[in-house]
Design an enzyme around this catalytic site. Structure first.
Site, short mmCIF file in Angstrom:
data_model
loop_
_atom_site.label_atom_id
_atom_site.label_comp_id
_atom_site.label_asym_id
_atom_site.label_seq_id
_atom_site.Cartn_x
_atom_site.Cartn_y
_atom_site.Cartn_z
N ASP A 11 0.86 -1.18 0.00
CA ASP A 11 0.00 0.00 0.00
C ASP A 11 0.89 1.23 0.00
OD1 ASP A 11 -2.84 1.15 0.48
OD2 ASP A 11 -1.57 2.19 1.95
N ASN A 19 -1.90 13.23 -4.93
CA ASN A 19 -2.87 13.55 -5.98
C ASN A 19 -3.62 14.84 -5.67
OD1 ASN A 19 -2.62 11.65 -8.02
ND2 ASN A 19 -3.99 10.20 -7.05
N HIS A 24 -2.91 14.99 -10.48
CA HIS A 24 -2.87 13.60 -10.94
C HIS A 24 -1.65 13.29 -11.79
CE1 HIS A 24 -6.65 12.33 -9.19
NE2 HIS A 24 -7.10 13.54 -9.48
N ASP A 28 0.58 10.13 -11.17
CA ASP A 28 0.94 9.17 -12.22
C ASP A 28 2.45 8.94 -12.26
OD1 ASP A 28 -1.71 8.89 -12.88
OD2 ASP A 28 -1.59 10.16 -14.67
N ASP A 54 -3.86 2.74 -4.91
CA ASP A 54 -2.51 2.77 -4.34
C ASP A 54 -2.07 1.41 -3.82
OD1 ASP A 54 -4.22 2.54 -2.19
OD2 ASP A 54 -3.47 4.28 -1.12
#
Length: 159
Positions: A11, A19, A24, A28, A54
Site C-alpha cells: 500500500d 494527488n 494527478h 501518475d 494505491d
C-alpha cells in the site's frame, strides 16, 4: 525454511495527498516510478501487479519466508528514493506498507485466502508506524476445505 512462494501486498501511504496537492500528473509519475522500483527489486519470473489505486501485489516464486522478507526490504529501500523526492509535508510522507503471506504447500489455500492474509499483514504494518513490513500468520485448521492455489496470473492486472 524450504522454498515455497509468497505474496507481497503493498500500500502506497499518503498517495491521495500527493494527488490532491500536486495533481494527478504527479500521482501518475509516482505510480510509474514505483512500478520501476518494483520491477528492479524483483526477478524476471516474479509477478508484479497494480490492484488499483494505491495497492500493488508481488508474487514471488520459489522463496522462503526470509527471502520474501529480504525482497520486501529491498522494495522498501528502492521506493524511498521516490518517496523522499515527492513528499513535501513531513506529516504526510509518502511511503510503503508491505504485508507478506507465505504459501505453504503443506496447507494449500486459495488465491483469495492468501491475498487476505497478506492484506491483513499489510494493515498491521501500516498501523505500526507505516513504512514497515509485516509477515502474515498462517491460518491452519480453519475448518474450511482448502483449495489449491491456481490461476494467480488470471486474478490480477499485470503492471
Amino acid at each position: 525454511n524450504r522454498a515455497s512462494s509468497a505474496i507481497l501486498f503493498l500500500d502506497l501511504n499518503n498517495f491521495k495527498y500527493v494527488n490532491d496537492t500536486q495533481g494527478h500528473d504527479a500521482g501518475d509519475r509516482v505510480l510509474k516510478r514505483l512500478a520501476e522500483a518494483l520491477h528492479s527489486a524483483t526477478r524476471s519470473y516474479d509477478f508484479v501487479a497494480r490492484l488499483g489505486g494505491d495497492e500493488f501485489l508481488v508474487w514471488l516464486e520459489n522463496v522462503d519466508k526470509e527471502t520474501a522478507r529480504r525482497r520486501a526490504a529491498a522494495i522498501l529501500a528502492s521506493s524511498r528514493m521516490l518517496t523522499d523526492a515527492v513528499s513535501h509535508d513531513p506529516a504526510k510522507k509518502l511511503g510503503l506498507s508491505i504485508g507478506i503471506a507465505i504459501f505453504d504447500t503443506d496447507h494449500p489455500e486459495s488465491a483469495q485466502e492468501l491475498m487476505s492474509r497478506a492484506d491483513e499483514a499489510m494493515y498491521r504494518a501500516k498501523n505500526n508506524n507505516k513504512k514497515n513490513i509485516a509477515i502474515a500468520r498462517h491460518k491452519h485448521g480453519s475448518g474450511q476445505k482448502s483449495r489449491e492455489l491456481r490461476g494467480i496470473n488470471d486474478t490480477f492486472t499485470n503492471v
